[in-house]
Structures are given as structure tokens and as C-alpha cells.
Scaffold this active site. Structure first.
Site, PDB file in Angstrom:
ATOM      1  N   ASP A  58      12.069  -6.703   3.439  1.00 38.41           N
ATOM      2  CA  ASP A  58      12.988  -7.313   4.406  1.00 38.41           C
ATOM      3  C   ASP A  58      12.715  -8.815   4.508  1.00 38.41           C
ATOM      4  O   ASP A  58      13.459  -9.552   5.146  1.00 38.41           O
ATOM      5  CB  ASP A  58      12.915  -6.624   5.770  1.00 38.41           C
ATOM      6  CG  ASP A  58      11.550  -6.711   6.403  1.00 38.41           C
ATOM      7  OD1 ASP A  58      10.608  -7.227   5.767  1.00 38.41           O
ATOM      8  OD2 ASP A  58      11.411  -6.267   7.566  1.00 38.41           O
ATOM      9  N   SER A  59      11.659  -9.287   3.816  1.00 35.68           N
ATOM     10  CA  SER A  59      11.418 -10.725   3.694  1.00 35.68           C
ATOM     11  C   SER A  59      12.569 -11.397   2.940  1.00 35.68           C
ATOM     12  O   SER A  59      12.666 -12.626   2.932  1.00 35.68           O
ATOM     13  CB  SER A  59      10.090 -10.993   2.981  1.00 35.68           C
ATOM     14  OG  SER A  59      10.019 -10.252   1.780  1.00 35.68           O
ATOM     15  N   ASP A  97      12.493  -1.671   1.647  1.00 37.72           N
ATOM     16  CA  ASP A  97      12.006  -1.864   3.017  1.00 37.72           C
ATOM     17  C   ASP A  97      13.115  -1.453   3.987  1.00 37.72           C
ATOM     18  O   ASP A  97      14.275  -1.864   3.805  1.00 37.72           O
ATOM     19  CB  ASP A  97      11.734  -3.367   3.218  1.00 37.72           C
ATOM     20  CG  ASP A  97      10.447  -3.629   3.960  1.00 37.72           C
ATOM     21  OD1 ASP A  97       9.815  -2.664   4.420  1.00 37.72           O
ATOM     22  OD2 ASP A  97      10.079  -4.815   4.051  1.00 37.72           O
ATOM     23  N   LYS A 127       9.668   1.807   2.743  1.00 31.39           N
ATOM     24  CA  LYS A 127       8.546   1.326   3.565  1.00 31.39           C
ATOM     25  C   LYS A 127       9.040   1.133   4.979  1.00 31.39           C
ATOM     26  O   LYS A 127      10.180   0.685   5.177  1.00 31.39           O
ATOM     27  CB  LYS A 127       8.005   0.006   2.998  1.00 31.39           C
ATOM     28  CG  LYS A 127       6.940  -0.637   3.883  1.00 31.39           C
ATOM     29  CD  LYS A 127       6.216  -1.760   3.171  1.00 31.39           C
ATOM     30  CE  LYS A 127       6.869  -3.111   3.305  1.00 31.39           C
ATOM     31  NZ  LYS A 127       7.064  -3.610   4.671  1.00 31.39           N
ATOM     32  N   GLU A 129       7.589  -0.097   9.121  1.00 33.86           N
ATOM     33  CA  GLU A 129       6.516  -0.745   9.880  1.00 33.86           C
ATOM     34  C   GLU A 129       6.235   0.019  11.166  1.00 33.86           C
ATOM     35  O   GLU A 129       7.143   0.591  11.759  1.00 33.86           O
ATOM     36  CB  GLU A 129       6.937  -2.174  10.264  1.00 33.86           C
ATOM     37  CG  GLU A 129       7.190  -3.074   9.089  1.00 33.86           C
ATOM     38  CD  GLU A 129       7.545  -4.500   9.510  1.00 33.86           C
ATOM     39  OE1 GLU A 129       7.450  -4.839  10.716  1.00 33.86           O
ATOM     40  OE2 GLU A 129       7.928  -5.282   8.625  1.00 33.86           O
ATOM     41  N   GLU A 195      -1.303  -5.609   6.717  1.00 35.55           N
ATOM     42  CA  GLU A 195      -1.020  -7.050   6.749  1.00 35.55           C
ATOM     43  C   GLU A 195      -1.871  -7.753   7.801  1.00 35.55           C
ATOM     44  O   GLU A 195      -1.964  -7.315   8.950  1.00 35.55           O
ATOM     45  CB  GLU A 195       0.480  -7.272   7.057  1.00 35.55           C
ATOM     46  CG  GLU A 195       0.853  -8.746   7.103  1.00 35.55           C
ATOM     47  CD  GLU A 195       2.349  -9.034   6.985  1.00 35.55           C
ATOM     48  OE1 GLU A 195       3.130  -8.078   6.799  1.00 35.55           O
ATOM     49  OE2 GLU A 195       2.716 -10.220   7.090  1.00 35.55           O
TER      50      GLU A 195
HETATM   51  O1  KIV Z   1       9.023  -7.649   3.331  1.00 33.96           O
HETATM   52  C1  KIV Z   1       7.976  -8.031   2.807  1.00 33.96           C
HETATM   53  O2  KIV Z   1       7.964  -8.918   1.953  1.00 33.96           O
HETATM   54  C2  KIV Z   1       6.734  -7.418   3.225  1.00 33.96           C
HETATM   55  C3  KIV Z   1       5.456  -8.104   2.860  1.00 33.96           C
HETATM   56  C4  KIV Z   1       4.366  -7.743   3.755  1.00 33.96           C
HETATM   57  C5  KIV Z   1       5.079  -7.862   1.448  1.00 33.96           C
HETATM   58  O3  KIV Z   1       6.746  -6.407   3.854  1.00 33.96           O
END
Ligand code: KIV
Length: 277
Positions: A58-59, A97, A127, A129, A195
Site C-alpha cells: 500500500d506504499s 497488501d 498482507k 496490518e 516493521e
Molecule cells: O506497503 C509497504 O511497502 C510495506 C512495507 C513495510 C514493505 O508494507
């Protein structure tokens, strides 16, 4: 792939990297690298360079769409990028993500979002969080056949709750992270991304679980390391987080190429006869 030594150690997948390959690498003590990727060329280059796992993070919110946090990116915006990465790779495991707001409400919401990434974009894992409040989400995905990487420590989608970009897991808080990692392992997560925690906490979490840990600002004892590719390749400007190492100066390379192009067009030397029909 080239004839260089295998980045997978004795674990040499001949087709797509899969979850058992990553588990096996942990057993063999073979560390591996993960990079973010958001488009066709970067994904293909990283795969060719021997990166076994690509994260469409999501970056992308910051690094592709120009937002100032990860919170703004939408599922639809990420789906297009995941599709590009999975279409242009044959070997790397592609993880999508789940963006902010697309999975926190319930296990069902999480399931429906993850299914979109698998069906519409070809992701092979997702992924998410959070801490133990995300266990129902992880259990639902795993029981539905969707591999999940859990992301603990500093979780950027919670930056407002956490009071900004801060190292997590100092002092007594370390045990909370170790317990979360164990709970995610028990719930069936295939890996834990950690992280911004002190290096000894990264090591303690890595020793506490039998699934791979992937560190970013979590010391060098994690089983794997991840960086955002634009950080790794030196595209980003301004103050860098301490955990970033720049392995190239791609910004200068592109700057020089673009200014040479502009100059030659201005001078009338491009296109020359060899570039003219
Ligand atoms: O979205 C992202 O780039 C991440 C980083 C921690 C790798 O989750």
C-alpha cells in the site's frame, strides 16, 4: 534466470515460489530478500535478479499515486498494480497488501477484499496490518485457502493512533509483539512482517516462531528483509528512514537521461538520421 548461485540456497523452486519454499529456507537458515513492486518492468527485473517475493505494498499510495500517507490508496487502485506485477512474473511469489479500511471491519470484509486480489489481480497471498484483533481475519483467510502475511510492529495504517512514525516494541511492549507473532502463527499466517522495532526484538520474534519473519527496520536477525524499491534504488529524495540503504542512485541516472534527451531535442540533434524513417 542467470547462472549465479541460487538466492534460495538448497531450496530451488523450479516454478513459482510457494509458501513451503519459504518455510524450508527458514529451516535451512537461508535468508532472502523481498522488494515492493508496482509495475511490469520493476517486477520483471527484480524477479530476474533473484528476489523470490514481491510485495505490491500500500506504499504505492506514496510511491506511485503521490499521496502523503498509505491511508488514501483504494482497493481498485492497488488491484491494477497487482495485476501488472503478477502478469509480468513467473517465479516470484506476489503478495497484495490489503489497503486501509478494506479488511478491519470484519473477517467477512477481509475475505471479500482478499478474494478480489486473488481473482481479479492474480495475487498469490495477501498482507494485513495489526495485532491480535486481526486474528479472526487471518483465520478466515487461511481457512478459505488464502495465504496471509501478518504485519506487526509499526503499522503505517495506524500512524494517527500510534502518534506518527515511531519505533515500536521498546521495553515491556516487546512481549506484546512476541505474543502477537505466536498467535498469528497459530492462526495459520505463513510469515510475519516486522516493521521498526529494536534489533533484539526482531531477533526474539524470529526465534519465537517457526514461520519466516521479514524485517524492515527490525535488525539483521530476521529470516528475510524487505525494502520499498524506490528507496533501495535511490529514487526517493529528502530525509530517509534509518532502515533504508540505497543500493543505486537511479534518480541521478534518470535525471541525466531526461536532461540529455531534452538538450538534444532543443539542439535539434535528436532524432538523428539513424532514428528517422
Ligand atoms: O506497503 C509497504 O511497502 C510495506 C512495507 C513495510 C514493505 O508494507
Amino acid at each position: 534466470m542467470s547462472d549465479q548461485p541460487s538466492p534460495y540456497g538448497n531450496t530451488k523452486p523450479t516454478t513459482r515460489v510457494r509458501i513451503p519454499h519459504l518455510k524450508q529456507m527458514k529451516i535451512e537458515g537461508q535468508k532472502w530478500a523481498m522488494l515492493t513492486a508496482y509495475d511490469m518492468y520493476s517486477a520483471a527485473i527484480f524477479e530476474e535478479a533473484g528476489i523470490p517475493v514481491l510485495l505490491v505494498g500500500d506504499s504505492a499510495s506514496n510511491n506511485v499515486y503521490g499521496n502523503d500517507s498509505t491511508l488514501s490508496v483504494t482497493v481498485d487502485e492497488l488491484i491494477s498494480l497487482v495485476r501488472a506485477v503478477s502478469r509480468s512474473t513467473r517465479r516470484a511469489l506476489v503478495i497484495a497488501d490489503l489497503p486501509f479500511g478494506s479488511y478491519q471491519a470484519s473477517a467477512e470484509q477481509c475475505f471479500h477484499t482478499a478474494v478480489r486480489f486473488m481473482k481479479e489481480a492474480g495475487a498469490q497471498a495477501v498482507k494485513l496490518e495489526g495485532g491480535i484483533e486481526m486474528l479472526p481475519q487471518v483465520e478466515k483467510l487461511v481457512s478459505s485457502g488464502i495465504p496471509v502475511m501478518a504485519h506487526i510492529g509499526f503499522t503505517p495504517q495506524m500512524e494517527h493512533q500510534l502518534g506518527g512514525y515511531r519505533v515500536q516494541g521498546r521495553g515491556d511492549d516487546a512481549q506484546r509483539l512476541i505474543d502477537s507473532a505466536k498467535a498469528f502463527e497459530a492462526a495459520g499466517a505463513f510469515a510475519i512482517l516486522i516493521e521498526m522495532v529494536p534489533g533484539d526484538v526482531g531477533r526474539a520474534i524470529t526465534e519465537a516462531v517457526s514461520i519466516p519473519t521479514v524485517g524492515i527496520g527490525a535488525g539483521n536477525q530476521c529470516d528475510a528483509q524487505v525494502l520499498v524499491w524506490q528507496d533501495m534504488a535511490g529514487l526517493r529524495t529528502g530525509r530517509l528512514p534509518r532502515f533504508v540503504k540505497q543500493y543505486a542512485d537511479l534518480r541521478s541516472v534518470l535525471h541525466t537521461a531526461a536532461s540529455d534527451f531534452a538538450r538534444e531535442v532543443g539542439e535539434g540533434t535528436f532524432p538523428s538520421p539513424e532514428h528517422t524513417f
